[in-house]
Design a protein around this motif. Sequence first.
Motif, short mmCIF file in Angstrom:
data_model
loop_
_atom_site.label_atom_id
_atom_site.label_comp_id
_atom_site.label_asym_id
_atom_site.label_seq_id
_atom_site.Cartn_x
_atom_site.Cartn_y
_atom_site.Cartn_z
N UNK A 47 -24.59 -61.86 -52.64
CA UNK A 47 -23.31 -61.55 -52.04
C UNK A 47 -22.82 -60.25 -52.65
N UNK A 48 -21.92 -59.56 -51.97
CA UNK A 48 -21.40 -58.30 -52.49
C UNK A 48 -19.88 -58.33 -52.56
N UNK A 49 -19.31 -57.43 -53.34
CA UNK A 49 -17.86 -57.28 -53.38
C UNK A 49 -17.51 -55.80 -53.31
N UNK A 50 -16.33 -55.53 -52.79
CA UNK A 50 -15.82 -54.16 -52.70
C UNK A 50 -14.35 -54.17 -53.04
N UNK A 51 -13.84 -53.02 -53.46
CA UNK A 51 -12.41 -52.90 -53.76
C UNK A 51 -11.74 -52.08 -52.67
N UNK A 52 -10.65 -52.59 -52.13
CA UNK A 52 -9.89 -51.90 -51.10
C UNK A 52 -8.69 -51.22 -51.76
N UNK A 53 -8.73 -49.88 -51.86
CA UNK A 53 -7.65 -49.15 -52.50
C UNK A 53 -6.34 -49.26 -51.75
N UNK A 54 -6.42 -49.38 -50.43
CA UNK A 54 -5.21 -49.43 -49.62
C UNK A 54 -4.41 -50.71 -49.88
N UNK A 55 -5.11 -51.84 -49.96
CA UNK A 55 -4.43 -53.12 -50.18
C UNK A 55 -4.37 -53.50 -51.66
N UNK A 103 -6.81 -54.96 -53.21
CA UNK A 103 -7.46 -56.26 -53.33
C UNK A 103 -8.98 -56.12 -53.31
N UNK A 104 -9.61 -57.08 -53.96
CA UNK A 104 -11.06 -57.18 -53.91
C UNK A 104 -11.49 -57.92 -52.66
N UNK A 105 -12.60 -57.48 -52.07
CA UNK A 105 -13.13 -58.07 -50.85
C UNK A 105 -14.49 -58.68 -51.13
N UNK A 106 -14.78 -59.78 -50.48
CA UNK A 106 -16.08 -60.44 -50.59
C UNK A 106 -16.87 -60.14 -49.33
N UNK A 107 -18.13 -59.76 -49.51
CA UNK A 107 -18.94 -59.29 -48.39
C UNK A 107 -20.30 -59.97 -48.39
N UNK A 108 -20.86 -60.16 -47.21
CA UNK A 108 -22.20 -60.74 -47.10
C UNK A 108 -23.23 -59.89 -47.86
N UNK A 109 -24.33 -60.53 -48.25
CA UNK A 109 -25.42 -59.84 -48.93
C UNK A 109 -26.10 -58.85 -48.00
N UNK A 110 -26.71 -57.83 -48.60
CA UNK A 110 -27.48 -56.87 -47.80
C UNK A 110 -28.62 -57.57 -47.08
N UNK A 111 -29.23 -58.55 -47.75
CA UNK A 111 -30.28 -59.37 -47.15
C UNK A 111 -29.61 -60.57 -46.49
N UNK A 151 -28.00 -64.51 -47.69
CA UNK A 151 -26.56 -64.47 -47.92
C UNK A 151 -26.00 -65.83 -48.36
N UNK A 152 -25.16 -65.81 -49.41
CA UNK A 152 -24.55 -67.03 -49.94
C UNK A 152 -23.03 -66.99 -49.91
N UNK A 162 -12.38 -59.94 -59.39
CA UNK A 162 -12.22 -58.75 -60.23
C UNK A 162 -13.09 -58.81 -61.47
N UNK A 163 -13.42 -60.01 -61.92
CA UNK A 163 -14.15 -60.16 -63.17
C UNK A 163 -15.55 -60.76 -62.98
N UNK A 164 -16.10 -60.61 -61.77
CA UNK A 164 -17.45 -61.11 -61.49
C UNK A 164 -18.30 -59.99 -60.92
N UNK A 165 -19.57 -59.94 -61.34
CA UNK A 165 -20.52 -58.96 -60.84
C UNK A 165 -21.66 -59.71 -60.14
N UNK A 166 -22.09 -59.19 -58.99
CA UNK A 166 -23.17 -59.80 -58.22
C UNK A 166 -24.32 -58.79 -58.10
N UNK A 167 -25.14 -58.66 -59.12
CA UNK A 167 -26.19 -57.63 -59.11
C UNK A 167 -27.22 -57.80 -58.01
N UNK A 168 -27.46 -59.02 -57.55
CA UNK A 168 -28.51 -59.26 -56.55
C UNK A 168 -28.05 -58.97 -55.13
N UNK A 169 -26.77 -58.72 -54.94
CA UNK A 169 -26.21 -58.60 -53.60
C UNK A 169 -26.77 -57.50 -52.75
N UNK A 170 -27.23 -56.41 -53.38
CA UNK A 170 -27.77 -55.27 -52.63
C UNK A 170 -29.29 -55.34 -52.50
#
Length: 359
Positions: free
Chosen positions: A132-140, A142-150, A154-155, A168-176
Motif C-alpha cells: 500500500x502507499x501513502x501520500x501527503x496532501x499539502x492543500x488539506x 492530511x495524509x492519504x492512503x493509496x492502493x499499491x503500485x502492484x 494491494x492490501x 503520519x508515523x508509518x512507512x510502507x516500503x513495499x508499496x511501490x
Amino acid sequence: MSRLKGELIVTGNGNKRALAAMSGGVDSSAAVRLLLDQGYSCGGAVMKLASDEENDAVRDAGLAADRLGIDFYVFDFSAEFKEKVMDSFVNTYLSGGTPNPCVECNRYLKFGAFLDKARELGYEYIATGHYVRKEYCGESGRWLLKRAADRAKDQSYVLYSLTQDQLAHTIFPAGEKSKAEIRDIVAAGGLADPSKPESQDICFIPDGRYADFIIRRSGEQKKGEIRMSDGTYLGEHKGLINYTVGQRKGIGVSYSEPLFVIDKNISENILILGTKDELVCNSLIAGDVNYIPFDKPDKPFECTAQTRYHQREAECTVYPLENNCARVEFHSPHTAVSKGQAVVFYDGDYVVGGGTILG
C-alpha cells in the motif's frame, strides 16, 4: 539464543529511526532492507500473538534481523490479540456475522499497540510489509492512503481504519514494488526464503476449520431448521456458525435450482436460503466509519466501494449518518454483502474510508 523477552540482539545506526513489524517472511524482511538503503536507522520486532503459537516467526525474524544488523525485539501481545481479535471473531460469528480479523488486528495491534511500543522505545516511525502507499496532501494538510503500485497485491482494503496519526508515523516500503522485486531483494540478501508461500488462512486458525475453533471457545452449537425465505422447510442445519452468507456448497439440501445462504435468524436458530437473485442488495448500513482525506463529510458523496477483499469495485453514493454510521446506496444491484465484513470506499486509487457492515 532466546528472543522471547524482547531483548536487544544487535544495534544498528543512523538518524531517522523506524521500527519494522517483522514476521520472518518475504515482505517484512525486504521492507527493512529498503529502509536501510534509504538511510533509516532500523529496528525490527515480531509480535507474539498467541500464547501457544510456535516460535517459527520469532526464529525467522530474528535470523533476518541478525543478517540485517538491526535491533530486534519480541512484543508479547497475546492478551490484546485474544481480546480484540480472537474473541471478536467468535462473537461476530455467534451473532450471525462474518468477521474480518485482519482488519481488527491492524486496527488494534499492528498500528495500535505496536506503534505505542515503538514510541516507548524512541522510534519515530513504524514500518510494515503491506502493499500500500501513502501520500501527503499539502492543500488539506492530511495524509492519504493509496492502493499499491502492484494492484494484484494491494492490501488497502484491510487498512481503511488508519488514523492521520498512524499514517503520519508509518512507512510502507513495499508499496511501490512488485512481488517479484520483493522476492529478488530477500534472495540477494539471504534474508528469507524467496519461495516461502504466503499465508492464505486466518493466522490463528491455520487449518481453516473455523467452526471447530468457535466450538472449542463457546461450546457445541445447536442444530436447527433450514427454511426458504418464504418459510418453506428444507431440512436441518448443523449449527449456524458452519454457514456464511453467500454460501452455496455444503449446505446439505437439494432443490430444483441452486440455493444460497441469504440470512441467519439467530433468535430462532434458523438458516435461511434463497436464490441467487435474493443475494442482491441495493444498499447497506455501515458503522464505526473512518474517513481518511477529511473528517466526517457534511453531505453525500459518490465513490466506488468494495465489500470483500480483492472484489471488483461497485459505484455507489455514501450518505453520512449520526453515530459514526453511513448508508451506502449502490448504483446497480450488488452481491456479497455480509454483516461483519468491511465496506471500503475508493476514489480511484485513493482510500476514502470505510466501516463495518451492520446490515
